[in-house]
Design a protein around this motif. Structure first.
Motif, PDB file in Angstrom:
ATOM      1  N   PRO A 285      59.679  67.892  53.674  1.00 48.01           N
ATOM      2  CA  PRO A 285      58.482  67.150  53.245  1.00 48.01           C
ATOM      3  C   PRO A 285      57.806  66.460  54.422  1.00 48.01           C
ATOM      4  CG  PRO A 285      60.450  65.903  52.723  1.00 48.01           C
ATOM      5  CD  PRO A 285      60.920  67.233  53.239  1.00 48.01           C
ATOM      6  N   PRO A 286      56.563  66.022  54.233  1.00 42.86           N
ATOM      7  CA  PRO A 286      55.875  65.229  55.256  1.00 42.86           C
ATOM      8  C   PRO A 286      56.657  63.952  55.569  1.00 42.86           C
ATOM      9  CG  PRO A 286      54.350  65.934  53.549  1.00 42.86           C
ATOM     10  CD  PRO A 286      55.714  66.258  53.045  1.00 42.86           C
ATOM     11  N   ARG A 287      56.426  63.425  56.757  1.00 40.75           N
ATOM     12  CA  ARG A 287      57.139  62.210  57.156  1.00 40.75           C
ATOM     13  C   ARG A 287      56.648  60.994  56.396  1.00 40.75           C
ATOM     14  NH1 ARG A 287      55.985  64.202  62.358  1.00 40.75           N
ATOM     15  NH2 ARG A 287      54.557  62.457  62.736  1.00 40.75           N
ATOM     16  N   VAL A 288      55.376  61.033  55.942  1.00 38.49           N
ATOM     17  CA  VAL A 288      54.821  59.856  55.288  1.00 38.49           C
ATOM     18  C   VAL A 288      53.835  60.271  54.206  1.00 38.49           C
ATOM     19  CG1 VAL A 288      53.041  59.646  57.081  1.00 38.49           C
ATOM     20  CG2 VAL A 288      53.567  57.670  55.638  1.00 38.49           C
ATOM     21  N   LEU A 289      53.868  59.558  53.096  1.00 41.72           N
ATOM     22  CA  LEU A 289      52.853  59.644  52.053  1.00 41.72           C
ATOM     23  C   LEU A 289      52.134  58.313  52.034  1.00 41.72           C
ATOM     24  CD1 LEU A 289      51.395  60.804  49.584  1.00 41.72           C
ATOM     25  CD2 LEU A 289      53.318  60.017  48.168  1.00 41.72           C
ATOM     26  N   LEU A 290      50.851  58.339  52.384  1.00 45.07           N
ATOM     27  CA  LEU A 290      50.023  57.130  52.414  1.00 45.07           C
ATOM     28  C   LEU A 290      49.089  57.169  51.220  1.00 45.07           C
ATOM     29  CD1 LEU A 290      48.787  54.593  53.604  1.00 45.07           C
ATOM     30  CD2 LEU A 290      47.562  56.025  55.253  1.00 45.07           C
ATOM     31  N   CYS A 291      49.305  56.266  50.275  1.00 43.64           N
ATOM     32  CA  CYS A 291      48.532  56.245  49.034  1.00 43.64           C
ATOM     33  C   CYS A 291      47.543  55.082  49.032  1.00 43.64           C
ATOM     34  CB  CYS A 291      49.459  56.079  47.827  1.00 43.64           C
ATOM     35  SG  CYS A 291      50.546  57.471  47.523  1.00 43.64           S
ATOM     36  N   GLY A 292      46.335  55.377  48.613  1.00 43.35           N
ATOM     37  CA  GLY A 292      45.372  54.312  48.404  1.00 43.35           C
ATOM     38  C   GLY A 292      45.819  53.416  47.255  1.00 43.35           C
ATOM     39  N   SER A 293      45.531  52.136  47.384  1.00 47.65           N
ATOM     40  CA  SER A 293      45.723  51.176  46.302  1.00 47.65           C
ATOM     41  C   SER A 293      44.618  50.133  46.489  1.00 47.65           C
ATOM     42  CB  SER A 293      47.124  50.558  46.342  1.00 47.65           C
ATOM     43  OG  SER A 293      47.344  49.720  45.217  1.00 47.65           O
ATOM     44  N   ALA A 294      44.749  48.974  45.899  1.00 49.35           N
ATOM     45  CA  ALA A 294      43.647  48.009  45.969  1.00 49.35           C
ATOM     46  C   ALA A 294      44.163  46.585  45.862  1.00 49.35           C
ATOM     47  CB  ALA A 294      42.644  48.274  44.840  1.00 49.35           C
ATOM     48  N   VAL A 295      43.391  45.653  46.431  1.00 52.66           N
ATOM     49  CA  VAL A 295      43.743  44.240  46.303  1.00 52.66           C
ATOM     50  C   VAL A 295      43.571  43.774  44.869  1.00 52.66           C
ATOM     51  CG1 VAL A 295      43.211  43.695  48.702  1.00 52.66           C
ATOM     52  CG2 VAL A 295      41.418  43.476  46.960  1.00 52.66           C
ATOM     53  N   GLY A 296      42.989  44.620  44.024  1.00 51.97           N
ATOM     54  CA  GLY A 296      42.944  44.326  42.596  1.00 51.97           C
ATOM     55  C   GLY A 296      44.318  44.124  42.007  1.00 51.97           C
ATOM     56  N   TYR A 297      45.351  44.564  42.719  1.00 48.68           N
ATOM     57  CA  TYR A 297      46.742  44.366  42.305  1.00 48.68           C
ATOM     58  C   TYR A 297      47.032  42.887  42.011  1.00 48.68           C
ATOM     59  CZ  TYR A 297      51.875  44.318  42.787  1.00 48.68           C
ATOM     60  OH  TYR A 297      53.222  44.141  42.586  1.00 48.68           O
ATOM     61  N   TYR A 298      46.409  41.990  42.791  1.00 46.09           N
ATOM     62  CA  TYR A 298      46.758  40.571  42.715  1.00 46.09           C
ATOM     63  C   TYR A 298      45.987  39.817  41.635  1.00 46.09           C
ATOM     64  CZ  TYR A 298      48.659  41.880  47.237  1.00 46.09           C
ATOM     65  OH  TYR A 298      49.342  42.517  48.239  1.00 46.09           O
ATOM     66  N   GLY A 299      44.963  40.442  41.054  1.00 43.12           N
ATOM     67  CA  GLY A 299      44.157  39.736  40.080  1.00 43.12           C
ATOM     68  C   GLY A 299      43.379  38.608  40.724  1.00 43.12           C
ATOM     69  N   ASP A 300      42.975  37.636  39.919  1.00 40.46           N
ATOM     70  CA  ASP A 300      42.199  36.496  40.403  1.00 40.46           C
ATOM     71  C   ASP A 300      43.155  35.479  41.021  1.00 40.46           C
ATOM     72  OD1 ASP A 300      40.585  34.246  40.772  1.00 40.46           O
ATOM     73  OD2 ASP A 300      39.434  34.602  38.946  1.00 40.46           O
ATOM     74  N   THR A 301      43.027  35.259  42.335  1.00 40.55           N
ATOM     75  CA  THR A 301      43.925  34.328  43.026  1.00 40.55           C
ATOM     76  C   THR A 301      43.269  32.977  43.287  1.00 40.55           C
ATOM     77  OG1 THR A 301      43.331  34.886  45.317  1.00 40.55           O
ATOM     78  CG2 THR A 301      44.907  36.336  44.203  1.00 40.55           C
ATOM     79  N   GLY A 302      42.011  32.814  42.856  1.00 42.08           N
ATOM     80  CA  GLY A 302      41.327  31.541  43.075  1.00 42.08           C
ATOM     81  C   GLY A 302      41.215  31.219  44.559  1.00 42.08           C
TER      82      GLY A 302
END
Length: 295
Positions: free
Chosen positions: A103-120
């Protein structure tokens, strides 16, 4: 290196492919239509189909594909499309990677800061828990769908991306014409934090994640100092030499955008702790530098 990329026609994917090829890397673009060129291979994330053989010889896979969060009003049908495009696509890629003998050495997946929700007003880094709401739940499933690759021993990285500063697309691409016309202004009271990153720095950070073997798991791709929407408004006015007298009241945003308005008016003060610790250097670390670079 040979690097496979999904989402290669999007804002970030286009810039990443251009950067990789400029440095002599071979890029395989995974597309959802019949291949038209020798550097393309077909996949069908909706049906969870990808011939794993297409990835043979790849050193890295960069998975950026997904329906745009702000492209349409959030109906139940479009929320399902947002979720499915990320979860099904990621599981398809991860299972294909995991099935390879080499397999490839690395899988780089997009994600988002939306993970954290509203942090005020609270600054959060990669150690913060997931927030509450639709986008955090999508991000949790999105990242979880990469488990087959991680369990197969492939270094798996999640690029939790903030708002990308560019004239060419994304949310910021829609702001430029408005501000250029002198109609720009703060959204709501303007106190909400925006975690931004210049497109140039985002591409450089992705390449840093590909090359830095000590990095795995979530990495925030944001500039070092998030700023408020009011500060963004002022910076846009300075860069474009336009007034910023107009303001869009919160009720009007909620009426126009529906459920998505909660994320537009929400505050995310996300800092890139792991990226900075790994030695990454920003070319455009401030909001003024990021905007001027593309203005």
């Amino acid at each position: 290196m040979k690097i496979a990329v999904t989402g290669s026609t999007g804002l970030i994917g286009t810039a990443l492919v251009r950067s990789l090829r400029a440095d002599g890397h071979e890029v395989l673009r995974l597309v959802r239509r019949p291949p038209e060129q020798g550097d393309e291979a077909r996949w069908d994330p909706a049906r969870r189909h990808l011939d794993a053989g297409a990835l043979t010889g790849c050193d890295a896979v960069v998975h950026l594909a997904g329906a745009g969060v702000g492209d349409h009003r959030w109906t139940d049908a479009y929320k399902k499309e947002i979720r499915d495009s990320r979860v099904l696509g990621t599981s398809t890629i991860a299972e294909a990677v995991a099935s390879l003998d080499n397999p490839p050495r690395v899988l780089l997946c997009g994600s988002a800061v939306g993970y954290y929700g509203d942090t005020g007003d609270t600054a959060v880094d990669e150690n913060a828990p997931a927030g509450e709401g639709f986008l955090p739940s999508v991000c949790v499933e999105w990242e979880g769908a990469a488990a087959p690759a991680h369990e197969a021993g492939v270094r798996t990285v999640f690029a939790r991306t903030g708002l990308v500063v560019s004239r060419d697309g994304g949310a910021w691409g829609r702001l430029f014409p408005i501000f250029q016309a002198g109609l720009g202004g703060r959204l709501g009271d303007g106190s909400q934090y925006w975690s931004f990153i210049a497109l140039h720095d985002h591409v450089a950070a992705l390449r840093h994640l590909i090359d830095t073997e000590t990095l795995s798991g979530p990495v925030n791709l944001t500039a070092p100092e998030p700023v408020t929407n009011r500060e963004v408004t002022q910076a846009m006015g300075r860069a474009l030499h336009r007034p910023t007298l107009f303001a869009v009241p919160a009720p009007a945003i909620r009426l126009a955008l529906g459920e998505f308005a909660g994320d537009v008016l929400g505050s995310q003060r996300v800092v890139p702790a792991r990226l900075l610790e790994s030695g990454f250097t920003y070319a455009f670390p401030t909001i003024d530098e990021s905007i001027r670079a593309v203005a």
